[in-house]
Enzyme design. Sequence first.
Site, short mmCIF file in Angstrom:
data_model
loop_
_atom_site.label_atom_id
_atom_site.label_comp_id
_atom_site.label_asym_id
_atom_site.label_seq_id
_atom_site.Cartn_x
_atom_site.Cartn_y
_atom_site.Cartn_z
N ASN A 264 0.87 -1.18 0.00
CA ASN A 264 0.00 0.00 0.00
C ASN A 264 0.90 1.23 0.00
O ASN A 264 1.45 1.59 1.04
CB ASN A 264 -0.90 -0.04 1.25
CG ASN A 264 -1.72 1.23 1.40
OD1 ASN A 264 -1.83 2.03 0.47
ND2 ASN A 264 -2.27 1.43 2.59
N TRP A 265 1.05 1.84 -1.16
CA TRP A 265 2.02 2.94 -1.28
C TRP A 265 1.48 4.25 -0.70
O TRP A 265 2.22 5.23 -0.60
CB TRP A 265 2.38 3.16 -2.75
CG TRP A 265 3.12 2.01 -3.38
CD1 TRP A 265 3.58 0.87 -2.76
CD2 TRP A 265 3.50 1.89 -4.75
NE1 TRP A 265 4.21 0.06 -3.66
CE2 TRP A 265 4.18 0.66 -4.90
CE3 TRP A 265 3.33 2.70 -5.87
CZ2 TRP A 265 4.69 0.23 -6.13
CZ3 TRP A 265 3.83 2.28 -7.09
CH2 TRP A 265 4.52 1.05 -7.21
N LYS A 266 0.20 4.31 -0.40
CA LYS A 266 -0.39 5.54 0.14
C LYS A 266 -0.07 6.72 -0.79
O LYS A 266 -0.02 6.53 -2.00
CB LYS A 266 0.08 5.77 1.57
CG LYS A 266 -0.11 4.51 2.43
CD LYS A 266 0.09 4.72 3.90
CE LYS A 266 -0.10 3.39 4.63
NZ LYS A 266 -0.05 3.52 6.07
N HIS B 138 -9.49 1.44 4.51
CA HIS B 138 -8.24 1.59 5.25
C HIS B 138 -8.45 2.55 6.42
O HIS B 138 -9.23 3.50 6.32
CB HIS B 138 -7.14 2.12 4.31
CG HIS B 138 -5.80 2.09 4.95
ND1 HIS B 138 -5.36 3.09 5.80
CD2 HIS B 138 -4.81 1.17 4.92
CE1 HIS B 138 -4.15 2.77 6.25
NE2 HIS B 138 -3.80 1.62 5.72
N GLU C 9 -6.82 4.95 7.51
CA GLU C 9 -6.61 6.37 7.19
C GLU C 9 -7.84 6.95 6.50
O GLU C 9 -8.20 8.11 6.72
CB GLU C 9 -5.33 6.53 6.34
CG GLU C 9 -4.08 6.36 7.21
CD GLU C 9 -2.89 5.75 6.50
OE1 GLU C 9 -2.84 5.77 5.26
OE2 GLU C 9 -2.00 5.24 7.21
N GLU D 257 -5.69 -4.74 10.54
CA GLU D 257 -4.66 -3.72 10.75
C GLU D 257 -4.97 -2.96 12.03
O GLU D 257 -5.77 -2.02 12.01
CB GLU D 257 -4.63 -2.74 9.59
CG GLU D 257 -4.32 -3.39 8.25
CD GLU D 257 -3.65 -2.40 7.30
OE1 GLU D 257 -2.53 -2.68 6.89
OE2 GLU D 257 -4.24 -1.35 7.02
N GLY E 16 2.25 2.39 10.77
CA GLY E 16 3.23 3.47 10.61
C GLY E 16 3.90 3.87 11.92
O GLY E 16 4.55 4.91 11.99
N SER F 283 3.18 -2.05 10.45
CA SER F 283 4.63 -2.14 10.70
C SER F 283 5.23 -3.51 10.40
O SER F 283 6.10 -3.98 11.14
CB SER F 283 4.94 -1.70 12.14
OG SER F 283 4.57 -0.34 12.33
N GLY G 62 2.75 -1.11 4.32
CA GLY G 62 2.83 0.31 4.01
C GLY G 62 4.27 0.73 3.78
O GLY G 62 4.84 0.51 2.71
N GLY G 63 4.88 1.32 4.80
CA GLY G 63 6.22 1.90 4.67
C GLY G 63 7.24 0.98 3.99
O GLY G 63 8.00 1.41 3.12
P1 PGA Z 1 2.71 0.35 7.70
O1 PGA Z 1 1.27 0.57 7.03
O2 PGA Z 1 3.25 -0.95 7.15
O3 PGA Z 1 3.53 1.54 7.27
O4 PGA Z 1 2.50 0.29 9.17
C1 PGA Z 1 0.38 -0.49 6.82
C2 PGA Z 1 -0.89 0.02 6.19
O5 PGA Z 1 -1.29 1.16 6.49
O6 PGA Z 1 -1.50 -0.68 5.38
#
Ligand code: PGA
Length: 257
Positions: free
Chosen positions: A11-13, A97, A99, A169, A175, A214, A235-236
């Site tokens: 997930n590149w956001k 998600h 966010e 999640e 994050g 994470s 994500g990251g």
């Molecule tokens: P993260 O994000 O791996 O940076 O914690 C995961 C996500 O939001 O899908």
Amino acid sequence: MEARIPIIVGNWKLNKTIAEALALVTELKNQLASLRRVDIGVAPVFTAIHPVVKRLDGTNIGVAGQDCYWQDRGAYTGEVAASMLADAGCRYAIIGHSERRQLFGETDENVGKKTRAALDAGLTPIVCIGETEAERDSGETFNRIDAQLAGALDSIEPHEVDRVVLAYEPVWAIGTGRTASPAQAQEVHEHIRGQLRQRFDHVADSVRIQYGGSVKPANAENLMRQPDIDGGLIGGASLAAADFVAIVKAAHLAMGS
Ligand code: PGA
């Protein structure tokens, strides 16, 4: 029962220009081309989807939208329809998600409508659920999960449920560098599968449940070895080819053994 094939999605956001996206997927394509029995996906920003789809054509890596809308067309400024993601060549749509829920007012009800639209468009919805730190601390984790699950699954027929991917999640792990321990994650994944079983009986065993929050190369394999964890939403660590490749390989290894 057939073993569930793990699914790892990056997930590149809100990251990466088209040029940066193409550079990253070219690396992934070169390094992951030979892997079988693991599903792999990347979720670029909307403007990079089509070029990325073209670059990945004929490979084992699918493309996901980071969100979608349930209407196919009309006066909905700023939205992108699930059917348009399919038209652009996407295989998946991430829905709900945290966010989107926290920053953009996504509700459990909307998540249900988007899940329905994604299925109707022939996409695999990746439906995100998870509790906040305050909900965990006050013992509300399972109640929150159940409400989110109900929102997503009420509109789904039993014969469709194995086309849905769920992503657990925990919001406090996204994050933050604070991963759920494998045991903490497995406890919730097992609960989710129990809820699925109540609704859908034996089909529940075919539904893939990703863990997200994470995930890094160093913790991926232990998470993926848990019996009810079937991959990850990353994500990251999906923004650098070396980390994402290491996580995909860890999932592949964990599932194969
Ligand atoms: P993260 O994000 O791996 O940076 O914690 C995961 C996500 O939001 O899908």
